[in-house]
Design an enzyme around this catalytic site. Structure first.
Site, PDB file in Angstrom:
ATOM      1  N   TYR B 172       0.863  -1.188   0.000  1.00 37.77           N
ATOM      2  CA  TYR B 172       0.000   0.000   0.000  1.00 37.77           C
ATOM      3  C   TYR B 172       0.893   1.229   0.000  1.00 37.77           C
ATOM      4  O   TYR B 172       1.762   1.371   0.856  1.00 37.77           O
ATOM      5  CB  TYR B 172      -0.894  -0.026   1.247  1.00 37.77           C
ATOM      6  CG  TYR B 172      -1.842   1.154   1.355  1.00 37.77           C
ATOM      7  CD1 TYR B 172      -3.109   1.110   0.796  1.00 37.77           C
ATOM      8  CD2 TYR B 172      -1.461   2.318   2.035  1.00 37.77           C
ATOM      9  CE1 TYR B 172      -3.976   2.195   0.897  1.00 37.77           C
ATOM     10  CE2 TYR B 172      -2.328   3.407   2.138  1.00 37.77           C
ATOM     11  CZ  TYR B 172      -3.583   3.343   1.564  1.00 37.77           C
ATOM     12  OH  TYR B 172      -4.436   4.414   1.657  1.00 37.77           O
ATOM     13  N   ASP B 240      -1.467  13.745 -11.633  1.00 45.05           N
ATOM     14  CA  ASP B 240      -2.499  14.565 -10.988  1.00 45.05           C
ATOM     15  C   ASP B 240      -2.660  14.213  -9.512  1.00 45.05           C
ATOM     16  O   ASP B 240      -3.121  15.017  -8.717  1.00 45.05           O
ATOM     17  CB  ASP B 240      -3.842  14.391 -11.710  1.00 45.05           C
ATOM     18  CG  ASP B 240      -3.818  15.040 -13.090  1.00 45.05           C
ATOM     19  OD1 ASP B 240      -2.783  15.656 -13.433  1.00 45.05           O
ATOM     20  OD2 ASP B 240      -4.820  14.927 -13.820  1.00 45.05           O
ATOM     21  N   GLU B 243      -0.057  14.766  -4.893  1.00 42.67           N
ATOM     22  CA  GLU B 243      -0.136  15.146  -3.473  1.00 42.67           C
ATOM     23  C   GLU B 243      -0.102  13.923  -2.574  1.00 42.67           C
ATOM     24  O   GLU B 243       0.329  13.982  -1.437  1.00 42.67           O
ATOM     25  CB  GLU B 243      -1.447  15.877  -3.199  1.00 42.67           C
ATOM     26  CG  GLU B 243      -1.576  17.224  -3.819  1.00 42.67           C
ATOM     27  CD  GLU B 243      -2.997  17.729  -3.652  1.00 42.67           C
ATOM     28  OE1 GLU B 243      -3.225  18.533  -2.733  1.00 42.67           O
ATOM     29  OE2 GLU B 243      -3.881  17.270  -4.411  1.00 42.67           O
ATOM     30  N   TYR B 515      -8.755  11.554 -21.736  1.00 43.62           N
ATOM     31  CA  TYR B 515      -9.311  11.412 -20.401  1.00 43.62           C
ATOM     32  C   TYR B 515     -10.802  11.705 -20.470  1.00 43.62           C
ATOM     33  O   TYR B 515     -11.196  12.731 -21.025  1.00 43.62           O
ATOM     34  CB  TYR B 515      -8.648  12.487 -19.537  1.00 43.62           C
ATOM     35  CG  TYR B 515      -8.336  12.058 -18.142  1.00 43.62           C
ATOM     36  CD1 TYR B 515      -7.099  11.491 -17.837  1.00 43.62           C
ATOM     37  CD2 TYR B 515      -9.263  12.235 -17.120  1.00 43.62           C
ATOM     38  CE1 TYR B 515      -6.810  11.106 -16.543  1.00 43.62           C
ATOM     39  CE2 TYR B 515      -8.964  11.835 -15.831  1.00 43.62           C
ATOM     40  CZ  TYR B 515      -7.737  11.276 -15.548  1.00 43.62           C
ATOM     41  OH  TYR B 515      -7.439  10.893 -14.268  1.00 43.62           O
TER      42      TYR B 515
END
Lengths: 678, 595
Positions: B172, B240, B243, B515
């Protein structure tokens, strides 16, 4: 929104549809005023307003045509520029030049002519509304049947009247060479295709790119005859796949989201060319399309042709039709601009769609009382018809009986309302005075003699004269045939096999379906559905009783079964005769040119000697169909090297087919039923 | 409260007396996207607002959003579908623990937890159905245990123990998967251990001579860039999700970054990978920039989606930070012209760091997300611009579309480059539409994921998905997929026409990445997620039928597995299968992705 396609096999007949007579309004207004009406249709939403020169430019500059031109230049050793020049010439010859001014002229003329020819032109407004919707959502393909030259511009005429974009129409090149008229047609949206393109690679390339560009851009609805040509027999013709292929390809290649197919069924009470058709089938060559010929034909304007029905079918979404049948990703690995042979999966799908359309056209066409009478007249002995005549009273009774049967079989009947049955009968016969006349309670066949000729007819000429009249009747019978074919084949299977076993009947049913695949329209891969349909219809009209394993004939059903069996008997007789000819005639190799007259001679002889009871075998259409059927069954092969259509016959195979057809040996021994593919 | 945070904070306090360490789980939503403090909501006046302080849009009123949502989806502020506020631990199945494994794990000192909250947090990615279920408080199969290795050697120990005790391991990273890759296979009966790489987040060294950095794979994108920036470098890899997504995750899914035109995609950026597998550690012996040593073993690792092992350390290319950055935008009269322009830019190989083309619907959407302007002057200017484009230039507001651009490099070159691109655009009817529009376009990339949560508060569900496709098919695929979505929604009984929109986000020599966004109002549907999934499935079928790839950068996971065979052929599947069988014969890495 295009409607959901549900079941193709059974006629999804709703309650009586509303047909509107569009001539009624035309008779109240001036022709000029009508032709000059404001015309402001709603086009396909994605379509840029492109001119015909834009279209031609797009075709010529397409990657595809560039590629083909290079290839041809390489093969033939000529320069690319030369090939492209040639392509430009082909495109000029082919291209339509749709102009609103000419549409108005066309509407003006057609309006005048139609008002002369027809009492009414009925159109189902609901279908027209659906079409109007569909045209805004995706490229639309209009697919009428073709029974008469008259219908060439009928769809454009109707669309003009109801403010729907005018189609571009695929037409045969002979029309283009008619003086003035050719140009008017071109400017009314016709584009012209040569006959017998054969292996002309450049021509194919230009034509297919032209058609695909029209579909891709959606600049106008495209109209074409999937049957390929005008049916001389008034019976549906096995569809041609070339155009269909070109039309569907933009969907297969993902160049458009969807394509809408609109089957259109045009039915006539009386066909303008009726007598020409019969003569053509008997081998009298068809007159060349010419402008002077057209004017000569103007005497037809004096005649009454009854009504015309134009039934716009439900719009069919190609996307929905093809779902699960094809895998479009086969086009992923080769640039879509390059020629690519479609997979058998795609080819089968195109074939299936084309058949489905023709079946839908059949289901949408209207059967006139005259067609029913023709079915019955043809079942009377020929001498009765030509000499003493058939009893009017009996014919009326039988026709009314048949009307009920048609309704039981879910056929669409065009039986005038608010009129007594006897009035319908007599006005029908009156309309068809060129074929039968009714006198003193009897109905006789009219035989077109040449009164100027003093010489008595030879017996052979007599046969041909009668044949011409009979074939006219036959063509009107053919208009009703699609309703009876499936139960008719089952009735024939019952008659020949004398079996009650369902599986035995089914295999004979499949055999007949296979042998007669050129005569009647069967959707590929639907043999068991067709069989089930036949069973349920016969059960519905009380002709048979069905159980899990058995089909038993009921006493009450003998009349229906015998009618159906007699209806198809001429086909069996014709096929058997030609089989016999092929087996007994010495030659193993023959040309089509020898074959046709030879069969005709033999048949004439047998008719004269009283051994053959059908005139239909004299029709070149029947003869060609038998040849095609035998080729499909691989009993006859076309010699590849031969220039003049030479065929080689496998006599044993032909004999075996004949023996199965007559019930001597069971159908299992037939090598393959090739249509179980889909 | 995250279990690890407690222990770690206590340890930090003990050792250094102050906590500089932040646990992402603490500040992130458990049932939605991103930071807990940042979200869209409708305030008391019924105006849309974006909370928090983290983004440029934070704290701003977005006047146009409400009307856009109402008119696009037929959504209504009266009809709310609020999420379950907190996790109900009793809904979580008790863990299936492998006691022997646990005992030996304890002895290694590697932190672990079987706290319900920790386990649920690592049981999902961000697919619609995953978030939808969480919002309804529905919890399926979740990992039974979470472990936090601190370094490569910890991972080696954990994998050894897992093999020894036949425990299922699921790596993870940032948890931003949108391919159902993190979903626990419901048929898995062994104890499932989630191996959380978040503690392996250090830059181990920077090699300024060769411009490479050796980094632990658990580092999150924004931290990596921030830390490198401190030394004057960057990787330039900006997906994208940067973060929250991790380096290891990028490698495992073959990620792509917004600025790949300058820096390349992950496969171009990676120089060396270290991965721990049940068979041992795989790595190359040197850091040569290119090798001819048989098939590149890195390509077994990249895209393996956690089925072969855990990526622990990666050597990546770095670049000096760009001297100058400039945003830009171009308005085109229609999408066709826009695509033609992008194609030409690609042909001339002069694509800026990023170039993206939004279709008309997305242009309108971006417009609806404009924050309230403070000065009358700005709004006057906006009005003037609009007038110029639609009235003077004759662009149809319902057809025009916009491309956003980002240029990077030294100032002079950027300006030169900019001119070149605008000149090409002009040939296709494109009009320069300012830096502001461009910058806002990229800012939206980061907040758009938050918007889904707002939609879900008001009966609107949606998702994005992507593909890559040859140039000649771009327009066809965009049209057909969008139309397919609309038609499928209609057929499935969706009451209001869906939002079905796309953008071209990357250009390549031979094609582009497209997209799609798709969202609809699900009022009146009894099983909205099922409908959603059917439509998404149909859309993927349409993509494949139109020559699009199964995925450009999201990966396959379990969501798109069914199409793998047709995508890479049976032999291809066999190749992958045989690698899996050799590396992990007992399916220790049992997340069942990909194959």
């Amino acid at each position: 929104m295009t409607s959901t396609y549900k079941d193709s096999g059974t006629a999804s007949l709703k309650d009586e549809e509303e047909f509107t007579d569009i001539l009624e309004e035309r008779r109240c207004t001036t022709d000029l005023g009508y032709a000059l009406r404001t015309f402001n249709p709603q086009p396909y939403k994605g379509a840029p307003s492109s001119s015909t020169s834009d279209l031609k430019k797009a075709v010529l500059e397409s990657q595809y045509l560039r590629y083909i031109a290079k290839e041809i230049a390489l093969e033939t050793g000529s320069s690319v520029e030369k090939v492209r020049q040639e392509a430009r010439g082909i495109l000029e010859e082919m291209s339509h030049n749709l102009q609103l001014g000419f549409i108005r002229l066309m509407a003006y003329t057609v309006n005048k002519v139609f008002k002369r020819l027809f009492r009414s032109i009925y159109v189902n407004m609901e279908g027209l509304n659906m079409l109007q919707q569909a045209i805004q959502e995706s490229p639309v393909i209009l697919m009428p049947n073709h029974r008469s030259y008259v219908d060439f511009l009928i769809v454009s005429f109707i669309l003009f009247t109801y403010d729907i974009p005018i189609p571009v129409i695929a037409a045969g090149i002979p029309l283009a060479s008619m003086k003035v008229v050719g140009e008017i047609l071109r400017r009314s949206g016709a584009f012209f295709i040569r006959r017998a393109i054969g292996s002309d690679k450049l021509y194919w390339a230009v034509l297919s790119e032209y058609v695909r560009t029209i579909v891709r851009t959606g600049c106008a609805p495209l109209e074409f005859y999937v049957e390929g040509f005008r049916s001389r027999t008034l019976k549906s013709v096995v569809p041609k796949l070339g155009m269909m292929d070109m039309v569907l390809e933009p969907y297969f290649k993902g160049e458009v989201f969807d394509i809408t197919l609109v089957p259109i069924s045009i039915s006539y009470d009386r066909v303008v060319e009726e007598s020409l058709l019969a003569l053509e089938l008997l081998g009298v060559p068809k007159p060349k399309e010419s402008t002077t010929g057209l004017f000569k034909a103007s005497r037809v304007l004096q005649e009454d042709y009854g009504c015309m029905h134009v039934n716009f079918g439900r719009p069919l979404s190609v996307r929905q039709l093809c779902e699960g049948k094809i895998n479009r990703s086969e086009y992923n690995l080769i640039p879509r601009d390059l020629p690519q042979r479609p997979s058998t999966e795609i080819q089968d799908c195109v074939n299936w769609v084309a058949h489905l359309i023709v079946r839908t056209q059949e289901e949408g066409s209207l059967i006139s009382p005259w067609s029913l009478m023709a079915c019955l007249l043809l079942q009377a002995p020929i001498t009765t018809l030509t000499e003493e005549g058939l009893q009017w009273h009996g014919l009326t009774e039988k026709t009314l009986w048949l009307r009920k049967l048609v309704l039981d079989f879910r056929g669409r009947l065009n039986w005038p309302a608010h009129t007594t049955d006897s009035d319908v009968m007599s006005s029908t016969v009156a309309l068809h005075h060129s074929i039968v006349h009714h006198k003193a309670g009897r109905v006789c066949l009219v035989q077109d003699g040449d009164p100027a000729s003093q010489d008595p007819l030879s017996p052979e000429e007599g046969v041909m004269r009668t044949a011409a009249a009979v074939l006219m009747l036959v063509s009107y019978r053919n208009q009703a045939l699609h309703v009876f074919v499936r139960p008719g084949i089952l009735a024939t299977a019952i008659h020949i096999t004398k079996s009650t076993q369902k599986d035995e009947l089914f295999s004979f049913f499949c055999f007949l379906r296979d042998v007669f695949a050129n005569e009647f329209i069967f959707i590929p891969g639907r043999a068991s559905q067709d069989f089930d349909e036949a069973c349920s219809l016969l059960q519905k009209c009380g002709a048979v009783h069905m159980s899990e394993q058995e089909v038993t004939v009921l006493e009450t059903g003998l009349e229906v079964l015998s009618f159906l069996q007699k209806l198809l008997q001429p086909f069996l007789d014709s096929y058997q005769l030609i089989f016999r000819y092929l087996c007994e005639n010495g030659a193993h190799v023959f040309t089509e040119k020898q074959f046709l007259p030879a069969v005709q001679n033999l048949a004439t002889k047998l008719i004269l000697s009283g051994d053959l009871h059908t005139f239909e075998v004299l029709s070149s259409d029947t003869q060609k169909n038998v040849l095609s059927a035998l080729r499909r069954l691989e009993a006859v092969t076309k010699l590849r090297a031969s220039q003049q259509n030479e065929y080689k016959v496998n006599k044993a195979a032909v004999r075996r087919t004949g023996d199965i057809l007559s019930g001597k040996i069971p159908p299992e021994s037939l090598h393959a039923i090739p249509d179980a593919r889909l | 409260m995250c279990c690890l945070c407690n222990t770690k904070r206590a340890m930090c306090l003990l050792t250094c007396g102050q906590s500089i360490w932040v646990c992402l789980q603490e500040i992130m939503k458990w049932n939605g996207w991103g930071y807990s403090d940042s979200k869209f909501l409708y305030n008391k006046k019924g105006q849309a607002e974006f909370t928090g302080k983290r983004y440029r849009l934070s704290g701003m009123i977005i006047p146009g959003l409400r009307e856009w949502m109402e008119s696009t989806f037929g959504a209504n502020l009266q009809h709310k579908t609020p999420a379950a506020p907190i996790l109900n631990s009793s809904a979580v199945q008790p863990p299936t623990l492998n006691e022997a494994f646990l005992k030996e794990l304890k002895s290694t000192g590697i932190p672990f937890s079987h706290d319900a909250e920790d386990r649920v947090f690592r049981s999902h990615g961000h697919c619609l159905h995953e978030i939808f279920a969480l919002r309804e408080g529905k919890i399926g199969r979740v990992p039974d245990l979470v472990v936090w290795p601190n370094c490569h050697n910890d991972v080696v120990k954990i994998v050894e123990l897992a093999c020894k005790h036949n425990v299922c391991l699921m790596p993870y990273g940032g948890g931003t998967s949108v391919s159902s890759a993190l979903e626990c296979p419901p048929e898995e009966t062994r104890s499932i251990v989630s191996l959380d790489t978040s503690q392996m987040n250090r830059i181990l060294w920077i090699d300024e001579k060769n411009l490479t950095a050796h980094v632990e794979a658990g580092i999150v994108g924004q931290d990596l860039e921030r830390l490198l920036n401190e030394s004057g470098y960057c990787t330039g890899h900006e997906p994208d999700s940067m973060e929250f997504s991790s380096l290891g995750g990028w490698v495992a899914t073959r990620a792509s970054g917004m600025k790949k035109n300058i820096y390349g995609n992950i496969e171009d950026l990676v120089v060396h990978i270290k991965m721990v597998t049940p068979q041992g550690v795989i790595e190359k012996s040197c850091q040569g920039p290119r090798m001819s040593t048989g098939p590149d073993v890195h390509h077994f690792i990249m895209g393996s989606e956690g089925t072969l092992g855990v990526v622990t350390e990666v050597t990546m290319k770095i670049r000096p930070m760009p001297e100058y950055q400039k945003y830009g935008s171009v308005v085109f009269p229609n999408f066709e012209m826009g695509v033609a322009c992008l194609r030409e830019v690609a042909r001339q190989r002069c694509a800026p760091a990023s170039i993206r083309l939004m279709d008309n619907e997305q242009f309108k959407f971006g417009h609806a997300l404009k924050p309230q302007v403070s000065s009358i002057f700005t709004s006057f200017l906006d009005g003037l611009k609009k007038f110029y484009i639609t009235k003077f230039k004759g662009f149809d507001p319902n057809r025009l579309c916009v491309a956003t651009l980002l240029f990077e490099g030294d100032r002079e070159k950027v300006l030169q480059h900019e001119k070149q691109v605008y000149d090409i655009a002009a040939k296709f009817g494109g009009l320069a539409a300012g830096e502001d529009n461009g910058q806002r376009g990229y800012m939206l990339t980061f907040v758009i994921a938050y918007l889904r949560d707002l939609g879900m508060d008001y009966y609107v569900i949606g998702e994005s998905f992507e593909t890559s496709v040859p140039w000649d098919r771009v327009l066809d695929i965009c049209r057909n997929v969008k139309a397919r979505i609309v038609r499928e929604c209609k057929d499935k009984g969706v009451q209001f026409p869906p939002l079905s929109t796309c953008r071209v986000t990357q250009t390549y020599d031979a094609g582009a990445c497209v997209y799609f966004y798709f969202a609809f109002n699900y009022r009146g549907l009894s099983d909205p997620v099922h409908v959603y999934e059917q439509v998404e499935h149909a859309a993927r079928e349409e993509i494949l039928a139109n020559g699009g790839s199964l995925s450009h950068h999201h990966g396959v996971g379990k969501l798109r597995k069914e199409w793998m065979r047709e995508t890479i052929s049976s032999v291809g599947m066999g190749m992958l299968r045989s690698v899996k069988d050799y590396v992990d014969p007992n399916n220790i890495f049992g997340n069942r992705n990909l194959l």
